[in-house]
Design a protein around this motif. Structure first.
Motif, short mmCIF file in Angstrom:
data_model
loop_
_atom_site.label_atom_id
_atom_site.label_comp_id
_atom_site.label_asym_id
_atom_site.label_seq_id
_atom_site.Cartn_x
_atom_site.Cartn_y
_atom_site.Cartn_z
N PHE A 64 -8.28 0.59 10.92
CA PHE A 64 -6.97 0.46 10.29
C PHE A 64 -5.95 0.75 11.39
N ARG B 183 -0.01 -6.83 -4.80
CA ARG B 183 -0.54 -7.86 -3.91
C ARG B 183 -0.69 -9.18 -4.65
N ALA C 133 -5.35 11.00 7.48
CA ALA C 133 -4.75 10.24 6.39
C ALA C 133 -5.85 9.52 5.64
N PHE C 134 -5.63 9.30 4.39
CA PHE C 134 -6.60 8.52 3.61
C PHE C 134 -5.89 7.76 2.50
N GLY C 135 -6.53 6.68 2.07
CA GLY C 135 -5.96 5.92 0.97
C GLY C 135 -7.07 5.37 0.12
N GLU D 52 -2.58 7.92 -1.72
CA GLU D 52 -2.52 8.16 -0.29
C GLU D 52 -2.60 9.66 -0.06
N SER E 177 0.58 3.66 1.96
CA SER E 177 0.70 4.20 3.32
C SER E 177 2.17 4.23 3.77
N PHE F 39 -3.20 2.17 11.65
CA PHE F 39 -2.42 3.41 11.66
C PHE F 39 -3.27 4.66 11.83
N VAL F 40 -4.57 4.49 12.08
CA VAL F 40 -5.43 5.65 12.36
C VAL F 40 -6.33 5.36 13.56
N GLN G 233 -2.83 3.23 -6.12
CA GLN G 233 -3.52 3.83 -4.97
C GLN G 233 -3.19 5.31 -4.91
N GLY H 142 -10.20 4.19 2.61
CA GLY H 142 -10.06 4.08 4.06
C GLY H 142 -9.44 5.38 4.53
N ALA H 143 -9.73 5.77 5.78
CA ALA H 143 -9.18 7.04 6.26
C ALA H 143 -9.24 7.09 7.78
N GLN I 207 3.74 7.56 3.79
CA GLN I 207 3.45 8.45 4.94
C GLN I 207 4.66 8.47 5.86
N HIS J 151 0.85 -1.19 0.00
CA HIS J 151 0.00 0.00 0.00
C HIS J 151 0.89 1.25 0.00
N1 DAH Z 1 -3.53 1.39 3.28
C1 DAH Z 1 -4.92 0.98 3.32
C2 DAH Z 1 -5.11 -0.17 2.31
O1 DAH Z 1 -4.33 -0.33 1.42
C3 DAH Z 1 -5.84 2.13 2.95
C4 DAH Z 1 -5.85 3.21 4.00
C5 DAH Z 1 -6.78 3.13 5.03
C6 DAH Z 1 -4.98 4.27 3.95
C7 DAH Z 1 -6.82 4.11 6.00
C8 DAH Z 1 -5.01 5.26 4.91
C9 DAH Z 1 -5.95 5.17 5.95
O2 DAH Z 1 -4.18 6.30 4.89
O3 DAH Z 1 -5.99 6.15 6.89
O4 DAH Z 1 -6.08 -0.88 2.41
#
Ligand code: DAH
Length: 337
Positions: free
Chosen positions: A248, A194, A305-307, A210, A170, A250-251, A208, A282-283, A173, A168
């Motif tokens: 997730f 993956r 953060a979001f992805g 981010e 992320s 990391f959040v 993706q 996701g965020a 970050q 990912h």
């Molecule tokens: N890295 C996650 C994935 O690949 C997606 C994600 C979720 C990114 C929440 C984020 C986050 O920055 O806050 O499924």
């Protein structure tokens, strides 16, 4: 005698059809070469009485000359054509067909354009990652159950211990947080990998996006405002954003981001599976663990953060039904964009 007339007729039609010097050579051999149609007649002469021999002999010689002249004439035409091809520099050049940007690149550029207009910076990271950036610093230590989902059987590990193809974006970050002082706001478009069994919605590599915004004070409300405006500009229509609690590592808190279906305007269609909403990202608020991992004080800084799947956004926007088209190199697909 009739046969000679027939030969002449055939010869003329073949000469007319001939398209190259090579074909002319073949015709020459067929009629005038050793064992060719004319020589066969010459050979027969000796069996004829003298009077007939004279008449036929004359005719054959005449025909032979005629054939030779016809071939020469045609040859000249070919040579003239060839000279023209080589020397006429005033002719316009052949048109070179122009390609265009891949639909994913177009999507990526559009997304970058929107976020940079919000003041976000576009950042990139390596596709080969280490476990620290891809997992550990994101609060996913080896024993963490969440790591299984992304890691076990799903991650491409390299022979070099501790290295992998990032699963990912992320991971970037962490790379950015390690080397930059907040406040900042960045987006990271990038390819991730993956080990999936591929089908219409799964590929072993996809894109993706981010996002990370860190400042003294920020909140999920700020995130919602940013993302709602983004989707509005991206789909060029009003889009509703719905946040659902999720997890997730990391959040905290973490959310799942749904958007109102831009295809059917929430009336229900196959893209949103009749639900009116599509899950796209996701965020959440950056986890204190993440700030600590990069030696920032979580009491001093806040971030969201979001992805989301850039590939998936392209699929929704362009109504692409199968993710495998992107890497297929199929011009029938690519030429539509
Ligand atoms: N890295 C996650 C994935 O690949 C997606 C994600 C979720 C990114 C929440 C984020 C986050 O920055 O806050 O499924």
């Amino acid at each position: 005698m009739e046969k000679i007339e027939e030969i002449k007729k055939n010869f003329l039609s073949e000469i007319k059809k001939a398209k190259s010097l090579k074909e002319l050579d073949l015709i020459f051999n067929e009629y005038l070469g050793k064992g060719g149609k004319i020589s066969v007649f010459f050979k027969k002469l000796k069996d004829l009485p003298i009077e007939k021999r004279k008449i036929l002999g004359k005719k054959l010689n005449f025909l032979k000359e005629f054939f030779e002249k016809e071939i020469e004439k045609k040859k000249k035409i070919f040579f003239q054509k060839k000279e023209k091809e080589i020397f006429d520099i005033t002719l316009p050049p052949k048109k070179i067909e122009r390609g265009h940007l891949h639909p994913l690149t177009q999507t990526k550029r559009k997304v970058e354009e929107i976020f940079t207009s919000f003041g976000f910076e576009v950042v990139e990271g390596p596709e080969i990652e280490d476990e620290w950036h891809n997992f550990d610093a994101l609060n996913m230590p080896p024993w963490h159950p969440a790591r299984d989902v992304l890691s076990l059987g799903k991650t491409f590990y390299l022979k070099e211990k501790g290295y992998l193809l990032r699963s990912h974006t992320s991971a970037v970050q962490i790379r950015y947080l390690e080397t930059h002082n907040p406040p900042f706001k960045i987006i990271v478009p990038g390819r991730v990998f993956r080990a999936e069994s591929t089908d219409a919605s799964h590929e072993i590599d996809f894109w993706q996006l981010e996002g990370l915004m860190v400042q003294k004070e920020t909140s999920l409300a700020n995130f919602k405002a940013v993302i709602e405006e983004f989707f509005k500009r991206f789909f060029e229509k009003q889009i509703k954003v719905r946040l659902r609690p999720s997890y997730f590592p990391f959040v905290e808190p973490g959310v799942e981001v749904d958007i109102s279906c831009p295809i059917c305007q929430m009336k229900g269609c196959s893209v949103c599976k009749q639900s009116g909403f599509i899950e796209v990202a996701g965020a959440g608020m950056v986890h204190p663990f993440v700030f600590k991992a990069v030696k920032l004080n979580p009491r001093e800084w806040q971030g969201f953060a979001f992805g989301f799947g850039l590939t998936r956004l392209a699929m929704i926007k362009y109504k692409i039904s199968d993710i495998r088209y992107f890497n297929s190199g199929d011009l029938r697909f690519l030429k539509q964009f």
